[in-house]
Structures are given as C-alpha cells and as structure tokens.
Design an enzyme around this catalytic site. Structure first.
Site, PDB file in Angstrom:
ATOM      1  N   GLU A 133       0.830  -1.210   0.000  1.00  0.00           N
ATOM      2  CA  GLU A 133       0.000   0.000   0.000  1.00  0.00           C
ATOM      3  C   GLU A 133       0.866   1.263   0.000  1.00  0.00           C
ATOM      4  OE1 GLU A 133      -4.129  -1.017   2.107  1.00  0.00           O
ATOM      5  OE2 GLU A 133      -2.423  -1.693   3.284  1.00  0.00           O
ATOM      6  N   GLU A 153      -3.787  -9.863   3.739  1.00  0.00           N
ATOM      7  CA  GLU A 153      -4.701  -9.530   4.842  1.00  0.00           C
ATOM      8  C   GLU A 153      -5.843 -10.517   5.006  1.00  0.00           C
ATOM      9  OE1 GLU A 153      -2.927  -5.567   3.488  1.00  0.00           O
ATOM     10  OE2 GLU A 153      -3.597  -7.427   2.561  1.00  0.00           O
TER      11      GLU A 153
END
Length: 694
Positions: A133, A153
């Site tokens: 990210e 995740e």
C-alpha cells in the site's frame, strides 16, 4: 564475480552509510533526488506501524519545503521492502482507535501521492500488505526481479485498509487486483508488471538508471484505462462480483470468513468512485478487526511466530541422510533438498529410490515453479542405495515402517556408521523413544522428528523429547525444523504424541456414526461446516483404513484411551484390501484423479442434518484428548497445543485452536456436554481430569 556481488548489494545511493533517524535514513544524490530508506532498527524485516508513518510524514514536510527532483522510497533490509503492517498494534484496540489510526495513515499516504515531484518505490523481496500500500501511493513502482508482491490480509480475516483497495484497482487490471486481495497469494515481479501493479522490472545493478529514467520523464506506463473504465460501471462489477462470490464460497463460509465477501461488496457498491471506496474501506476494515474471526486468525499468526521463535541459533546441519525411500522418507528427503540441504537417500531396494526421485521432481516442479531452482534441488538429492552418505551426514533420519524391532535394528546400524556429533532421528509417529533407544551406544543423540503427510503441505513437525536426549541435540533438531521452513512442536514421548492422538477419537467416532446409519457425506459436511479442512470419513480414507485401525488399537493399549471399538465391517474392509484412497476405494470410492465420489447432501434421506449432537460427538473427544495431553505434559502449553492442532490438523483456524475454542465456548458448557454425551453414549466421553485445572 564482481557483477554477481553487485547484484546482491542494495543500491541505497545517497542514503547509504547515513545514520538512521528513527525508522528511516535519507539523503540527496548528485542529481537532486532524495532517497528515503526504511530500515527499522533491531528488526530483520520492515513492518509498517504508526511510528513509520509519522516519520514519513516528517520527510514529506521536508520535500514540500525544499522540493527534490524526485523521491525514491526503498528498504534497507536484504529480506525485502516490507512484510506488511505491524498487526500487534491492532490487538486490544477499539474500533474507534483503529479507525483513527487508519485515517491518520491514509492522510500520510495521500500526502505522499500528492507530491509534485516523481515518487518512485523500488521494491525487492517481499512487498506485502501495508508495504504494498505504501508502494502504491508512489507515482512509479520499480520491482527488482526477485520481488514478490501481495495482499495477505485475507489470511488474517481482513482486507487492505491503507488504501490498497482503490489504489490497486486504479493502477492494475481490476479483476487481477481483486483476485490478489481475495486469495492472499503473492505475485512475482514480472507477473505484477504484466497486470500493471508495477511499472518496470529491473536488476539491482540497474536501479539508479531506472530511477533517472523515472525522474527524467522517460518511464511511461502502458495505458490500462480500458478495463478500469469498463468496471467503472456498476452492472459490469455486479456480473464479476457474482462470479467472485461463487468462487469465494468454494473456499470459505461467509459466516466464518466474512472479509472476502465484504471486499466484494465494497467493490461492487463503490468501485466507481475512488472517494466512496476509500471511506468504505476504512469502515469495513475497522469493523472486521473486532470480529472473532480476525481476532483468532491474528492469534494464529502470533502462534506461528512463537513456534518459529523456538529457534535458538543455527542447527549446524548441512548434510542429511534419510533411511527409507517410502512415501514418507522420499518426501522428507525431497523437502530437505528443496530447502537447501544436501541429502542422500537409501533403501534396501533400488525401486523405491527411483520412485521417490520421480515424485520429488513432480513436487519440486509444483512448488518451486522455476526450472533452475528445480534442477538445483534435484542436484542436492542423491540416490544412495549403499547408505554411504551416513558417514558424512550431520543428521540421519530413519523413516522405516512402524515396527519396533525393525526401527531398532536400523537405528543401531546407522549409529555405528555416523560421525561424532551427528544427530540420529526417527520419524516414528507412535513408538516410544525410550524403547527405540534401547541398544544404542549413545541414546542422548536420538530425537524424534515426526513429519506429517503430505510433507510438502503440512507445516507442523513434532519434535519428540525423551529423558536421555541431550539438550543441545534437542536445540539443533528444533533449529533444523525451522530451517526446513516448518513449525516445531516439542512433545514428550507418548503413543501418538499430540496430533495423531487427538485425531484418532475424531476419526473413530465418525466411523461409529457411519455404522449407526448416518451417511458419511453428512458426517463430513458437518465437520467441514464446523471449520475442519476435511471431514473425518474422508480423512480416514486419506490416512488409510489399515493405519487408522492400527493406530486406534495402539492408543487403546498403550495410553488406555476409551476409544469406541472399531466395527467388524471395518476390519472386513481392511482384510479385503479396501484401504482408502491409496487402493482406489475405502469408505468412499475414488475417481481416476483420487477424488471421493460423494452423494450430494440434498439427496440424502436421513434426518441427521438436524442432530444437535453430531458435531459435538466429533469435536469434543478431540478437545478432551488435547486436555489429557496437557495434563500429562505431552505438550507444554495451551498455546503450543493450539498451534500444533491448527498447523498439524487444520483445526478451524478462525476458532483459534481447540483450547481457544473451549475457552470461548465456556469450560463449564464443554464439561456439561461431555457428561451428557457420557450418559448417552458411554465412557469414551468422560471428561478428562485435566479440565479441572482450566
């Protein structure tokens, strides 16, 4: 030689040799480009937490006040760019606190994305989760050829929460980006470039030139706007979302694993607006962190880390010799070769060695994917019919059939040929180590290293201690397991140790239920709905009905486990050679690909779907056995027991392990149900005295 060394050295340019300020070190090169190097002190890998982002914010302040020609963000760790967020910061935090942390993080990455000069992420090694990210907030991404990018995740019951959803969907093919987020699978650098996640793949020695191209306006990314425009329309997203949900349901139950389904909903509802998707991502992530699934999967993550942390230094093992080229011995040898050890493999017959090498090639091709790596691993695996490799091995592993006299003979002969200081190991799954050590000149170097089948997929290895074992031999054996990229569970010698002992009543009760007329498909479906990766009937076929019967008899005799009597019809199947998947038929029949032929649940005429005790009859004996093992000291702690059962049996990870499940459900409730089942079905459900200590 110099070129090879240059490829291994990270290009840090002006930041090389600069003392770090907190988590970062920075400098400007002769071209006026700022190099910001993430290099968290005292850590072998970078993770992203509040302090990292706060310090990045300060660097952004400096870039706004005194603009460089460009900015390069990379890692100073040889292991990779960043392994993701430091998930410890989410443990115990409230939704409000998590929302505030995420909002602050979004603010920092938004500022980074808004910088007027080119910002270039140079990624090598692992670039995962929050690390990816961070890279996505940069204008350009350059991947060194060894880079591996991913969003893991979902493995923690979450989805990206620092802008990974809208930023990945913006730069990469939306379907590919969603697939990455939904599966958690990593993507190699060249594949990532193909889908648009990175802009170029370079060798380490060319990083500076690639940075100059990016800052000089010479790096142009291909136009990938067509797929993005197509999925900007909600009808197109809805069609794709339906397919995604159908695929996700094949792997996960929305009731137990909500994250992938929430992510699909986010994209379907808000994928046409970056701002709406940003807000929805924040809210959804914060809500998921508090779910029992995420809390338990985070716990399982820390259990894995704790098991790996048992490693204390290096094993000193470079050469391994495996005795016995059967299913287990051949797979152990192949996996050790895969992980970089020099391995020799012996057997009394040449034929199983040849078969083991054939299977090894297939496994290595399937797991390594790279022909050069496969070739190198096979070069490390040496057929050794005469067992000459024993003399030079640092570790000798016996993997013969489970017969005491046979194993004793093999171990004595091996010991006579081994060098001083080498470890002698047995892959026994049930036999007592003190008995196996009888007749050895030095029983202090005999250790149990119990692998599970299939070796290439099962993460757990039980490391079996005994009173005569030298502490240093135990330490080195434990280190070796971690060096194999596996998780060690230290156990005391007891028939079946922990995992097989706990699985046996699960399988035995299922066989009894089948004998009572409950359709086997129903039994398996209810166990899988609870969260087990495979139902007990299919598992019995996978293990082999002959082995299942033998293990049950062994445990009943040696441990006094109150197991149900194996029915006569099962013994008859074994006598007839219907042993399960390995013979093409057992409790199920199997097709040519080895898949069981199951009747669809809707076609089953029974009423067992409504039986409230069916799952408890399968699961509670397993919990009862784990408690017995804790009481007897077979396994040292609840955490280790949970880790061993999750990684050794696949026990419902979203439940956190059998002991966490027991505590979440309530010890009193478990005891009450066991007593009720004891009244109805007999002494095999009697609660173990160890429950009183809990």
């Amino acid at each position: 030689m110099l070129d090879a060394l240059a490829d291994r050295a990270l290009e840090l340019s002006a930041a090389a040799g600069v003392e770090p300020t907190g988590n970062w070190r920075s400098g400007r090169d002769e071209d006026g480009v700022a190099w910001w190097v993430l290099d968290r002190p005292g850590k072998s890998v970078n993770t992203i937490d509040r302090s990292v982002l706060e310090e990045l914010n300060t660097l952004i302040d400096e870039a706004e006040a005194h603009p460089p020609k460009g900015v390069v963000i990379r890692s100073g760790k040889p292991s990779g760019f960043a392994a993701g967020a430091d998930i410890a910061q989410f443990v115990g935090a409230s939704t409000t606190e998590i929302s505030a942390m995420l909002a602050d993080g979004h603010g920092v990455l938004d500022r980074l994305a808004a910088l007027r000069m080119p910002v270039i992420a140079v990624v090598h090694g692992h670039c995962l989760g929050a690390g990816l990210e961070l890279a996505l907030a940069c204008r350009f991404r350059l991947a060194v050829s060894n880079a591996s990018l991913g969003f893991p995740e979902v493995m923690l019951g979450l989805h990206p929460g620092l802008g990974g959803t809208f930023r990945s969907l913006k730069v990469a093919d939306p379907i590919e980006a969603m697939t990455m987020m939904l599966t958690g699978r990593n993507m190699p650098a060249r594949r990532a470039r193909k889908i648009g996640l990175v802009d170029a793949v370079v060798e380490e020695r060319h990083v500076v030139n690639a940075v100059r191209a990016a800052t000089g306006g010479e790096l142009h990314r291909p136009d990938r706007s067509l797929p993005a425009r197509a999925f900007a329309l909600k009808p197109a997203r809805s069609i794709a979302a339906r397919r995604m949900r159908a695929e996700a349901r094949k792997k996960a139950d929305p009731a137990h694993y909500p994250a992938p389904f929430q992510l699909i909903d986010l994209w379907e509802q808000h994928g046409g607006s970056e701002e709406r998707l940003r807000r929805a991502e924040l809210e959804s992530f914060a809500s998921l962190v508090e779910t029992p699934t995420a809390q338990n999967l985070v716990r399982v993550f820390f259990l894995r880390e704790a098991m790996r942390a048992q490693k204390d230094g290096a094993s000193g093992i470079k050469r391994v010799h495996v005795i016995g080229a059967g299913a287990m011995g051949g797979d152990i040898a192949a996996w050790a070769a895969r992980e970089g050890f020099r391995v020799s493999l012996s057997d009394i017959d040449n034929r199983p060695i040849g078969e083991a090498l054939r299977k090894a090639a297939k496994m290595l091709e399937g797991t390594l994917k790279d022909p050069l790596k496969v070739r190198d691993a096979l070069d490390r695996l040496v057929p050794d019919p005469a067992g000459a490799g024993m003399a030079g091995a640092d570790l000798v592993i016996e993997a013969a059939p489970e017969r005491l006299e046979l194993k004793q003979s093999i171990l004595r002969k091996a010991e006579a040929r081994m060098k001083p200081g080498a470890i002698l190991a047995t892959n026994t799954s049930a036999l007592p180590l003190p008995d196996l050590a009888q007749g050895l000149a030095d029983p202090s170097r005999l250790v149990g290293i119990h692998f599970f089948n299939p070796v290439s997929r099962m993460q757990l290895i039980e490391v079996v201690k005994h009173d005569a074992l030298a502490p240093d031999m135990l330490r080195r054996a434990t280190n070796f397991v971690v060096e194999l990229n596996r998780l060690p569970a230290p156990v005391r010698p007891s028939a079946g140790f922990l995992v097989n002992r706990a699985l046996t009543p699960y399988i035995a009760e299922a066989i009894l239920l089948a004998g009572e007329g409950v359709p086997k498909e129903r039994i398996d479906a209810r166990a899988e709905a609870f969260g087990m990766p495979m139902g007990p009937i299919e598992l019995a076929d996978q293990v082999g009905l002959d082995i299942a019967v033998e293990v049950a008899q062994t445990l009943a005799e040696r441990v006094g486990m109150p197991l149900p009597e194996m029915p006569g019809w099962l013994h008859q199947m074994v006598r007839e050679g219907r042993l399960g998947r390995k013979t093409g038929g057992g409790l199920y029949d199997y097709d040519a690909e080895g898949k069981p032929k199951k009747v669809h649940l809707d076609a089953l005429p029974d009423k067992s779907a409504d039986d409230p005790d069916l799952v408890d009859r399968l699961i509670l004996p397993m919990l009862n056995t784990v408690v017995a093992c804790l009481r007897e000291g077979v396994i040292e702690s609840e955490d280790l027991a949970d880790g061993a059962m999750v990684f050794g049996t696949g026990f419902a990870p979203f439940r956190g392990g059998p002991m966490r499940y027991a505590r979440d459900r309530g010890i009193d409730d478990i005891l009450s149900k066991l007593r009720e089942l004891e009244m109805t079905h007999g002494a095999r459900f009697r609660p173990d005295p160890g429950w009183d200590r809990l």
